[in-house]
Design an enzyme around this catalytic site. Structure first.
Site, PDB file in Angstrom:
ATOM      1  N   HIS A   1      35.208  34.145  42.534  1.00  0.00           N
ATOM      2  CA  HIS A   1      34.878  35.436  41.930  1.00  0.00           C
ATOM      3  C   HIS A   1      35.902  35.856  40.872  1.00  0.00           C
ATOM      4  O   HIS A   1      35.632  36.780  40.076  1.00  0.00           O
ATOM      5  CB  HIS A   1      34.779  36.513  43.015  1.00  0.00           C
ATOM      6  CG  HIS A   1      33.740  37.553  42.726  1.00  0.00           C
ATOM      7  ND1 HIS A   1      33.399  37.948  41.447  1.00  0.00           N
ATOM      8  CD2 HIS A   1      32.946  38.291  43.561  1.00  0.00           C
ATOM      9  CE1 HIS A   1      32.464  38.874  41.503  1.00  0.00           C
ATOM     10  NE2 HIS A   1      32.160  39.091  42.770  1.00  0.00           N
ATOM     11  N   ARG A   2      37.054  35.234  40.846  1.00  0.00           N
ATOM     12  CA  ARG A   2      38.031  35.535  39.800  1.00  0.00           C
ATOM     13  C   ARG A   2      37.568  35.020  38.438  1.00  0.00           C
ATOM     14  O   ARG A   2      38.046  35.470  37.398  1.00  0.00           O
ATOM     15  CB  ARG A   2      39.385  34.913  40.151  1.00  0.00           C
ATOM     16  CG  ARG A   2      40.010  35.440  41.432  1.00  0.00           C
ATOM     17  CD  ARG A   2      41.222  34.637  41.837  1.00  0.00           C
ATOM     18  NE  ARG A   2      40.888  33.228  42.081  1.00  0.00           N
ATOM     19  CZ  ARG A   2      41.788  32.312  42.486  1.00  0.00           C
ATOM     20  NH1 ARG A   2      43.046  32.667  42.684  1.00  0.00           N
ATOM     21  NH2 ARG A   2      41.414  31.074  42.683  1.00  0.00           N
TER      22      ARG A   2
END
Length: 408
Positions: free
Chosen positions: A381-382
């Site tokens: 998700h980064r």
């Protein structure tokens, strides 16, 4: 002048290595470039070469011993040179007198039947009395309970190789342990399993995973594959080959998913290098299809077959299993419908592929049976947001459901 033999970093991620077998022994003459030993790294079994000329005077890490990268494991010197000042350093396990892995499985030799005039020729022993055999043959023999000393080697110099073990009869099964006896076996971790454990801790903990699952209609690609394979029986194409090709093209269109997390920046790749998870005896390894976005389906099929075969034999070179920008893990051949895969850092995503199964589906208000396949994308998700990953999967689905899009 003496030459120190160090445990070299034979792969980019190697921190320690296990000596599977010395091919040169104490007292043997050595020339620079000669293969001294076979070493199990975190990914493959590699050859350790001599860096100087002379005689192999002393071995500090015997067969089966583990040593840290950079530690002294042997000395090459002139026959009369004083080497008393050299001492082993950085031993990580095993130690002097450690037996080869297959030694524990050996049983006393049975006498040949009286009807036979002489026993068959057996594999020649090395200078220290060990039976000459390849690392793969030793591992296979240990798994099957076969005594290597009873086999005839068909390899170079009478060396026992994989086919010799496969053709041999396993030893009789060991008796079942009685109540009160030890009911377990402790098996030392291989370098591959150690690396898998370390990488999983680095991935599933620190990386904020999220998962996107989609079901894809595979009727058209099923028919397309059958048609392609009917044209050339020698160059057969698998569903996995088609998935690699489609994913590579989708990544070319969605560069945001073809990326590495680099702590203080994100690296977006213009080339697509697909990591393909391959199961081996004691774990898995991920050979890389480089520049998959510009390769034909036939080229990808040939390369995946060749890389997968050498991966199972532990013969991949470091550049063949490093540098992937995205990975695929396919368990469909094991009848797995759906699963989630763990991201291989620093990559930002991995696609888990399930099996193709016939299911009842509703089309235009009517029920019909269609071949369907479920895929799950694990995202960092980064790097990848939900909508970004969803659009990528839309493209993958569109191309699989309309195979002509692969060549459009």
């Amino acid at each position: 002048m003496a030459t120190k033999v160090f445990m070299e970093a034979l792969s980019p991620t190697m921190e320690e290595g296990r000596v599977t077998s010395w091919l040169k022994h104490e007292g043997d003459p050595v020339t620079a470039g000669d293969v001294l030993a076979e070493v199990e790294t975190d990914k493959a079994i590699m050859e350790l070469q001599a860096r100087g000329n002379g005689v192999l005077r002393k071995i500090f890490a015997p067969d089966g011993a583990t040593a840290d990268v950079g530690s002294l494991i042997a000395v090459i010197a002139d026959p009369d040179e004083d080497i008393s000042s050299f001492q082993p350093t950085g031993a990580a396990g095993g130690g002097a007198g450690a037996a080869p892995p297959a030694a524990a499985a050996e049983a006393p030799l049975a006498a040949p039947p009286e009807a036979e005039p002489a026993p068959p020729p057996q594999a020649k022993a090395a200078g220290d009395g060990r039976t000459k055999s390849s690392p793969l043959a030793r591992r296979l023999a240990q798994e099957r309970g076969i005594n290597l000393a009873t086999l005839t080697g068909s390899g170079p110099g009478g060396r026992i190789v994989k086919r010799d073990v496969e053709a041999a009869r396993p030893a009789p099964a060991a008796p079942v342990a009685m109540p009160g006896a030890v009911g377990y076996e402790d098996v030392e971790l291989t370098q591959v399993r150690k690396t898998i454990a370390k990488r999983l801790v680095q991935s599933i903990g620190p990386i904020p995973h999220f998962f996107l699952t989609r079901e894809i209609d595979m009727e058209r690609v099923w028919d397309a594959r059958q048609s392609l394979n009917s044209l050339d029986q020698e160059a057969r194409i698998s569903f996995n080959d088609i998935i690699v090709k489609v994913v590579a093209e989708a990544l070319r269109q969605h560069r945001a998913c073809n990326a590495w997390w680099q702590d203080d920046h994100i690296r977006y790749f213009n080339e697509v290098h697909i990591g393909m998870a391959v199961a081996i005896d004691d774990g898995l390894i991920t050979p890389v299809i480089r520049n998959a976005h510009v390769k034909s389906l036939r080229d990808i099929a040939a390369e995946t077959r060749e890389l997968a075969a050498r991966a199972r034999e532990r013969k991949l070179a470091p550049e063949e299993y490093t540098g992937s920008t995205f990975s695929i893990s396919n368990l469909g051949m094991f009848d797995i419908d759906e699963f989630t895969a763990v991201i291989n850092p620093p990559e930002a995503g991995i696609l888990a592929v399930g099996g193709i199964t016939a299911k009842p589906v509703v089309e235009d208000g009517e029920i019909s049976v269609r071949r369907r396949m479920r895929v799950t994308m694990s995202c960092d998700h980064r790097v990848i947001d939900g909508a970004t990953g969803a659009r990528f999967l839309q493209t993958v689905a569109r191309m699989l459901e309309n195979p002509l899009a692969i060549v459009w």
